[in-house]
Design a protein around this motif. Sequence first.
Motif, mmCIF file in Angstrom:
data_model
loop_
_atom_site.group_PDB
_atom_site.id
_atom_site.type_symbol
_atom_site.label_atom_id
_atom_site.label_comp_id
_atom_site.label_asym_id
_atom_site.label_seq_id
_atom_site.Cartn_x
_atom_site.Cartn_y
_atom_site.Cartn_z
ATOM 1 N N GLU A 95 0.832 -1.205 0.000
ATOM 2 C CA GLU A 95 0.000 0.000 0.000
ATOM 3 C C GLU A 95 0.864 1.252 0.000
ATOM 4 O O GLU A 95 0.549 2.242 -0.662
ATOM 5 C CB GLU A 95 -0.940 -0.032 1.200
ATOM 6 C CG GLU A 95 -2.005 -1.128 1.088
ATOM 7 C CD GLU A 95 -2.840 -1.278 2.350
ATOM 8 O OE1 GLU A 95 -2.371 -0.809 3.434
ATOM 9 O OE2 GLU A 95 -3.930 -1.862 2.274
ATOM 10 N N LYS A 100 -0.029 -3.638 -6.318
ATOM 11 C CA LYS A 100 -1.380 -4.186 -6.165
ATOM 12 C C LYS A 100 -1.450 -5.713 -6.133
ATOM 13 O O LYS A 100 -2.335 -6.279 -5.494
ATOM 14 C CB LYS A 100 -2.267 -3.692 -7.312
ATOM 15 C CG LYS A 100 -2.532 -2.201 -7.300
ATOM 16 C CD LYS A 100 -3.410 -1.784 -6.114
ATOM 17 C CE LYS A 100 -4.843 -2.276 -6.276
ATOM 18 N NZ LYS A 100 -5.689 -1.808 -5.150
ATOM 19 N N ARG A 101 -0.570 -6.399 -6.852
ATOM 20 C CA ARG A 101 -0.754 -7.854 -7.045
ATOM 21 C C ARG A 101 0.043 -8.661 -6.029
ATOM 22 O O ARG A 101 1.254 -8.468 -5.872
ATOM 23 C CB ARG A 101 -0.310 -8.239 -8.466
ATOM 24 C CG ARG A 101 -0.664 -9.687 -8.850
ATOM 25 C CD ARG A 101 -2.159 -9.843 -9.011
ATOM 26 N NE ARG A 101 -2.514 -11.159 -9.557
ATOM 27 C CZ ARG A 101 -3.106 -12.119 -8.852
ATOM 28 N NH1 ARG A 101 -3.397 -11.922 -7.573
ATOM 29 N NH2 ARG A 101 -3.433 -13.261 -9.436
ATOM 30 N N ARG A 150 -8.524 -10.741 2.594
ATOM 31 C CA ARG A 150 -9.863 -10.460 2.050
ATOM 32 C C ARG A 150 -10.322 -9.051 2.389
ATOM 33 O O ARG A 150 -11.158 -8.476 1.675
ATOM 34 C CB ARG A 150 -10.875 -11.485 2.572
ATOM 35 C CG ARG A 150 -10.709 -12.871 1.990
ATOM 36 C CD ARG A 150 -11.924 -13.738 2.270
ATOM 37 N NE ARG A 150 -12.086 -14.039 3.681
ATOM 38 C CZ ARG A 150 -11.536 -15.080 4.301
ATOM 39 N NH1 ARG A 150 -10.773 -15.937 3.624
ATOM 40 N NH2 ARG A 150 -11.753 -15.287 5.593
ATOM 41 N N ALA A 151 -9.797 -8.496 3.462
ATOM 42 C CA ALA A 151 -10.209 -7.157 3.896
ATOM 43 C C ALA A 151 -9.447 -6.043 3.196
ATOM 44 O O ALA A 151 -9.748 -4.862 3.402
ATOM 45 C CB ALA A 151 -10.033 -7.031 5.405
ATOM 46 N N THR A 152 -8.481 -6.376 2.360
ATOM 47 C CA THR A 152 -7.681 -5.360 1.674
ATOM 48 C C THR A 152 -8.280 -5.013 0.324
ATOM 49 O O THR A 152 -9.191 -5.676 -0.173
ATOM 50 C CB THR A 152 -6.231 -5.843 1.452
ATOM 51 O OG1 THR A 152 -6.217 -6.833 0.400
ATOM 52 C CG2 THR A 152 -5.648 -6.430 2.718
ATOM 53 N N THR A 153 -7.712 -3.982 -0.300
ATOM 54 C CA THR A 153 -8.110 -3.602 -1.659
ATOM 55 C C THR A 153 -7.101 -4.110 -2.692
ATOM 56 O O THR A 153 -7.151 -3.722 -3.854
ATOM 57 C CB THR A 153 -8.235 -2.074 -1.776
ATOM 58 O OG1 THR A 153 -6.966 -1.474 -1.462
ATOM 59 C CG2 THR A 153 -9.293 -1.542 -0.833
ATOM 60 N N LEU A 154 -6.196 -4.973 -2.266
ATOM 61 C CA LEU A 154 -5.190 -5.508 -3.178
ATOM 62 C C LEU A 154 -5.802 -6.547 -4.115
ATOM 63 O O LEU A 154 -6.864 -7.104 -3.848
ATOM 64 C CB LEU A 154 -4.052 -6.151 -2.381
ATOM 65 C CG LEU A 154 -3.282 -5.255 -1.415
ATOM 66 C CD1 LEU A 154 -2.204 -6.060 -0.707
ATOM 67 C CD2 LEU A 154 -2.668 -4.070 -2.143
ATOM 68 N N ASP A 155 -5.093 -6.826 -5.190
ATOM 69 C CA ASP A 155 -5.476 -7.903 -6.097
ATOM 70 C C ASP A 155 -4.800 -9.179 -5.602
ATOM 71 O O ASP A 155 -3.713 -9.546 -6.039
ATOM 72 C CB ASP A 155 -5.040 -7.586 -7.530
ATOM 73 C CG ASP A 155 -5.783 -6.393 -8.106
ATOM 74 O OD1 ASP A 155 -6.930 -6.133 -7.678
ATOM 75 O OD2 ASP A 155 -5.216 -5.705 -8.970
ATOM 76 N N TRP A 156 -5.452 -9.856 -4.668
ATOM 77 C CA TRP A 156 -4.851 -10.997 -3.999
ATOM 78 C C TRP A 156 -5.390 -12.310 -4.542
ATOM 79 O O TRP A 156 -6.515 -12.400 -5.015
ATOM 80 C CB TRP A 156 -5.091 -10.940 -2.485
ATOM 81 C CG TRP A 156 -6.548 -10.895 -2.099
ATOM 82 C CD1 TRP A 156 -7.296 -9.782 -1.850
ATOM 83 C CD2 TRP A 156 -7.433 -12.012 -1.941
ATOM 84 N NE1 TRP A 156 -8.587 -10.120 -1.542
ATOM 85 C CE2 TRP A 156 -8.705 -11.482 -1.595
ATOM 86 C CE3 TRP A 156 -7.298 -13.396 -2.056
ATOM 87 C CZ2 TRP A 156 -9.823 -12.292 -1.360
ATOM 88 C CZ3 TRP A 156 -8.406 -14.206 -1.827
ATOM 89 C CH2 TRP A 156 -9.644 -13.663 -1.481
ATOM 90 N N HIS A 205 -8.969 -12.334 -6.003
ATOM 91 C CA HIS A 205 -9.953 -12.269 -4.917
ATOM 92 C C HIS A 205 -10.619 -13.622 -4.686
ATOM 93 O O HIS A 205 -11.781 -13.694 -4.277
ATOM 94 C CB HIS A 205 -11.018 -11.189 -5.174
ATOM 95 C CG HIS A 205 -10.460 -9.823 -5.272
ATOM 96 N ND1 HIS A 205 -11.085 -8.813 -5.971
ATOM 97 C CD2 HIS A 205 -9.313 -9.281 -4.775
ATOM 98 C CE1 HIS A 205 -10.354 -7.708 -5.907
ATOM 99 N NE2 HIS A 205 -9.275 -7.974 -5.180
#
Length: 231
Positions: A95, A100-101, A150-156, A205
């Motif tokens: 962040e 992002k990935r 799961r709570a993040t805005t990342l592309d996980w 996600h």
Amino acid sequence: MKLVVFGAHGGTGLHLTRQALELGHGVVAVTRRPGEFPVVHPRLTVTGGDVYEVEDVAAAVEGADAVLSALGVPFTRRPVTVYSRGTANIVAAMERHGVKRIVVISSVSTDPHPHGEAGFLMNKVIQPLVTATIGRTTYADMRRMEADLRATTLDWTVVRPAGLYDADRVTAYRLEEDRTDGFRTSRADLAASVLAQLDTTQWVHRNVAVTTSDGAPSLLQLMFGEALPRR
């Protein structure tokens, strides 16, 4: 791509590093023992760092295109925090630097279930015993890690292998959402499946279970060869 690999010195991390270099990526391998790292390559940077140290993690992540986590510790009855705390520091660094990935390795045992290919011994004896005793703290921390991602805005993407074993090469493997009927995953196939996530958005996600479908050992071979699987 410039990839950062955490847990690079572990069994799966070494596969990740070597395969990423073979695919033409640049790799930053993060390890607490940089002087002992066994891989040398012009596109490889080996950096000393502890995933518990915020600034170590931030320095490694800066400028990355994607982050791969193969963090792991041996089974123990003591509390385990490396997955959740380590990944929290990685997320904060991403962040901070606008990355992002992220693809992280977890385990199918975070969601214990009968494996259709495993039989009575695995499903009714081994899996319940391991998840309730020596693996309990490990899998609890993996579940915390998954929930935090799961709570993040990342592309996980969370990749969940089954029982791990060593193999010399990548073979046929299959991917299934969340859980799988298979119970064996080679570290080479696990690494290949993690790297494959960089070329697709299918599993962003989502949790994806990976199991080896070609030449995997029998249950007895897996038990004797990998009494305490590494990650």
